[in-house]
Design an enzyme around this catalytic site. Structure first.
Site, mmCIF file in Angstrom:
data_model
loop_
_atom_site.group_PDB
_atom_site.id
_atom_site.type_symbol
_atom_site.label_atom_id
_atom_site.label_comp_id
_atom_site.label_asym_id
_atom_site.label_seq_id
_atom_site.Cartn_x
_atom_site.Cartn_y
_atom_site.Cartn_z
ATOM 1 C CD GLU A 245 -2.907 -1.306 0.178
ATOM 2 O OE1 GLU A 245 -3.182 -0.272 -0.260
ATOM 3 O OE2 GLU A 245 -3.617 -2.321 -0.034
ATOM 4 C CG HIS A 264 -9.505 -0.966 12.263
ATOM 5 N ND1 HIS A 264 -10.819 -0.846 12.202
ATOM 6 C CD2 HIS A 264 -9.211 -2.306 11.929
ATOM 7 C CE1 HIS A 264 -11.210 -1.896 11.936
ATOM 8 N NE2 HIS A 264 -10.418 -2.851 11.741
ATOM 9 C CG HIS A 274 -14.635 -5.232 11.810
ATOM 10 N ND1 HIS A 274 -14.468 -6.182 10.518
ATOM 11 C CD2 HIS A 274 -13.428 -4.737 11.843
ATOM 12 C CE1 HIS A 274 -13.225 -6.119 10.215
ATOM 13 N NE2 HIS A 274 -12.549 -5.283 11.074
#
Length: 308
Positions: A245, A264, A274
């Site tokens: 990424e 996260h 989640h």
């Protein structure tokens, strides 16, 4: 006269060279748009039950990857849009607050293509996007009754022992300094909102590093723009970024913020699943160029899980 003609032709050549250089520069400029391994979904937009469209097997693989389908390889490899696939899409739509039509409409496709955490939304049959199962066996008396919460936990509510409130973290050798700084800031944010303390150490409880594609933990990465990172439930302690990424420190167009993704994944390391709250750090999706912080839903979840 001949001199004027020469000057005119020379000027034309200079203009042509300048335009050519500008055009070449435009072609060479990096684009902020990230090509995603999920973009095949755009070709399936509008598909519904009864269709037999080339590429539906990729949709099934996507839904299987994130826990919505539990099929054997033979069924995943066909292109039939059957009842099982329709039900899986409806469940996905419910989790992401989309009208559950079972049709792969534009809103559903757009959400599926958005880069996200690599951990499934449904783990071992437990829907981590539905809060109804979140506090089984866990006291929630510390949360005001009027608060609507959407945090979730992993199956069985794994957590660190009550005596383990000081967690240490370390980095694999391939971790760039910018990521080390971002992860350290993320731990500080979690420390300020929980009963945990964090410090960097060798032989640590938590290990952070960068990996590419299939790296041996059962959750292979998929190149730029798909799954960004993943982390495991207590007390596994592994947190992996996708090295393919484009990463940044802070909001940069076309890149993903290291600290936001770390917030996260640390939530997973502490035991959170989640959340269906878009503003929560535990919401699975994140767009490039954006940053987020801890939300009340995230903090409530940790307090309920650890009964503090």
């Amino acid at each position: 006269m001949a001199l004027k003609v020469f000057h005119f032709l020379f000027l034309i050549v200079l203009i042509f060279q300048a335009l050519s250089t500008i055009s070449h520069a435009k072609r060479e400029m990096p684009s902020d748009k990230i090509s995603s391994p999920f973009e095949f979904l755009n070709q399936l937009k509008g598909c519904h039950k009864g269709n037999k469209t080339k590429g539906i097997h990729q949709l099934k693989s996507y839904l299987q990857k994130f826990g919505y389908l539990d099929l054997n390889q033979t069924l995943v490899n066909n292109d039939d849009f059957d009842d099982t696939l329709e039900s899986a899409i409806k469940l996905y739509q419910q989790n992401y607050h989309i009208k559950p039509t079972g049709i792969l409409d534009a809103e559903t496709t757009s959400k599926m293509i958005t880069p996200r955490c690599g951990m499934p939304d449904i783990v071992e049959g437990t829907n981590s996007m539905q809060p109804s199962e979140r506090s089984r066996g866990v006291s929630s008396s510390s949360i005001p009754i009027h608060v609507v919460s959407h945090y979730t936990f992993f199956p069985g509510n794994p957590r660190w022992p009550s005596s383990k409130t000081h967690l240490t973290y370390g980095f694999l050798p391939n971790t760039p300094p910018s990521a080390i700084n971002a992860v350290t800031r993320a731990f500080q944010r979690w420390a300020s909102a929980t009963h945990f303390r964090f410090s960097q150490a060798q032989n640590s409880d938590l290990v952070i590093g960068f990996h590419r594609l299939n790296h041996g933990d059962g959750y292979p990465f998929d190149g730029p723009g798909g799954t960004l990172a993943h982390a495991f439930a207590p007390t596994n302690g592994r947190f992996h970024y996708d090295a393919d990424e484009r990463w940044s420190s802070g909001p940069v167009a076309g890149a993903f913020d290291l600290e936001t993704v770390a917030l996260h994944e640390i939530g997973h390391l502490l035991g959170l699943g989640h959340s269906s709250v878009v503003e929560a750090i535990m919401y699975p999706n994140i767009s490039p160029g954006t940053t987020k912080n801890l939300n009340a839903d995230d903090i409530q979840g940790i307090r309920v899980l650890y009964n503090v």
